[in-house]
Enzyme design. Sequence first.
Site, PDB file in Angstrom:
ATOM      1  N   LEU A  20     -41.037  -3.553   3.013  1.00 42.73           N
ATOM      2  CA  LEU A  20     -40.954  -4.959   2.618  1.00 42.73           C
ATOM      3  C   LEU A  20     -41.475  -5.892   3.703  1.00 42.73           C
ATOM      4  CD1 LEU A  20     -37.502  -5.224   0.812  1.00 42.73           C
ATOM      5  CD2 LEU A  20     -39.718  -5.868  -0.150  1.00 42.73           C
ATOM      6  N   ASP A  39     -41.152  -5.367  14.991  1.00 43.08           N
ATOM      7  CA  ASP A  39     -40.578  -4.102  14.532  1.00 43.08           C
ATOM      8  C   ASP A  39     -40.205  -3.277  15.752  1.00 43.08           C
ATOM      9  OD1 ASP A  39     -40.670  -2.550  11.572  1.00 43.08           O
ATOM     10  OD2 ASP A  39     -40.435  -1.252  13.333  1.00 43.08           O
ATOM     11  N   ASP A  76     -35.815  -5.442  19.893  1.00 45.18           N
ATOM     12  CA  ASP A  76     -34.702  -5.193  18.984  1.00 45.18           C
ATOM     13  C   ASP A  76     -34.009  -6.514  18.663  1.00 45.18           C
ATOM     14  OD1 ASP A  76     -32.470  -4.332  17.633  1.00 45.18           O
ATOM     15  OD2 ASP A  76     -31.621  -3.182  19.294  1.00 45.18           O
ATOM     16  N   TYR A 175     -23.184  -1.632   4.654  1.00 41.66           N
ATOM     17  CA  TYR A 175     -24.390  -2.335   4.201  1.00 41.66           C
ATOM     18  C   TYR A 175     -24.032  -3.478   3.261  1.00 41.66           C
ATOM     19  CZ  TYR A 175     -29.068  -2.759   2.046  1.00 41.66           C
ATOM     20  OH  TYR A 175     -30.270  -3.206   1.579  1.00 41.66           O
ATOM     21  N   LYS A 179     -24.678  -7.427   3.996  1.00 45.96           N
ATOM     22  CA  LYS A 179     -25.519  -8.230   3.112  1.00 45.96           C
ATOM     23  C   LYS A 179     -24.749  -9.412   2.518  1.00 45.96           C
ATOM     24  CE  LYS A 179     -29.377  -6.014   3.591  1.00 45.96           C
ATOM     25  NZ  LYS A 179     -30.461  -6.659   4.371  1.00 45.96           N
ATOM     26  N   THR A 209     -39.010   1.684  -0.781  1.00 44.21           N
ATOM     27  CA  THR A 209     -39.411   1.731   0.618  1.00 44.21           C
ATOM     28  C   THR A 209     -38.723   2.922   1.288  1.00 44.21           C
ATOM     29  OG1 THR A 209     -37.578   0.390   1.452  1.00 44.21           O
ATOM     30  CG2 THR A 209     -39.517  -0.802   0.637  1.00 44.21           C
TER      31      THR A 209
END
Length: 314
Positions: A20, A39, A76, A175, A179, A209
Site C-alpha cells: 500500500l 521504509d 524507524d 492490531y 487501529k 499485500t
Amino acid sequence: MAALPLEGLSAIVTGAGRGLGRAEALELARLGAAVVVNDFGQPGRDGSGQASKGPAEEVAAEIRAAGGRATAHTGDVADHQQAGELVQLAIDTYGKLDILVNNAGILRDRMIFSMSEAEWDSVIHVHLKGHFNTTHFAAAHWRERSKAAGGPVYGRIVNTSSEAFLAGSAGQPNYAAAKGGIVGLTTSTALALGKYGVTANAICPRARTRMTEDVFAGFAEPGEGQLDPLAPEHVSPLVGYLASPAAAQVNGQLLVVHGGMVAIVERPRVAAKFDTSKEVFSYEELDELISPYYAGRPAGETFAAAEVLGLRRG
C-alpha cells in the site's frame, strides 16, 4: 497544460517500500508531489529480519525514473527521534512539509489468551506510536508555519486504520486495538489542527499485500491482463484525493476503501436508550430493560455499520 493537483507540495509516506505505501507514494508523485519514501526495510511482516535501505531506495528511484522528485528515508518511525529526523528531512530537502501519510505497520497475530506482552507491545509500538511520532513533529511544523504566516497553512494527514477495528478480528487483538487507537488519534488531531489549515483523516483499506497474504488467500486471483480487485492501486487514488486541495472540507473522517468502492463511516450512534424509573438503577431494573433488547441477537454482534458494509477482517 493544467497544473497537477499536488504540484509544489511535499509529502512523506511511511512504510512505502512495498504494498500500500509504495502505491500511495507513486500516486502522490504522479499527482505532482515531491515524496520522502520511508521504509525501515525489514523483510518480515512481523518486523523481523535485518533492516535494509533497499525497499525505500527502490521506490524513490522508481519515482525519479518517471520524472518525479523523491528522497529515501530508512529510519524507524516507531522511534521518536528517528520520526523527527524523517519530518526534518522533508523540510530540509523540499523547504516544507505539506502531506503526511502514515502507513507503516507490522503484524504479530495471536489469540488474546495466547498473546505475549512483547507481541502486544510491538504492534502497538509500530502502528499507534509510529502514527503519533510523525504526527507530533508534522503538527509542530505546521503550527510554527501558521504562527509565522499569521493564518492557516496547507497540511494534510492521512492515517491508516483497518476493518479489524470496525468489525473485530479474533486473532488480532493488538492490531485491532492499535487501529482503533489510530482513529481516536486522527479525530483528536483533526480538531486540534483545523484552525491551522490542516486536515486529518483515516482510511480502512482492503488490499492484497505482504501484510494480508493469508487473509485474502481464499480470494480468487485476477485473470491475465485484469487488475486485482484487491490491488493497492484501488486505494492510492483516495489517498491522493485526501492529500489534495480538493479535500479541504474533509476532516476527521473515516473512510473504507477497496476494489472501486469508498464508504464514509458514520461515528457510532445510540442504538437504544434506557432511563431508570427511580433515582438510580438497580440490577433488577437493568436486567428487565437491557436483557430483552439483546434477546435473540447473534452473540458478539458488532457495529451495525460494519455489518451493512459486509466488512470482514482486513
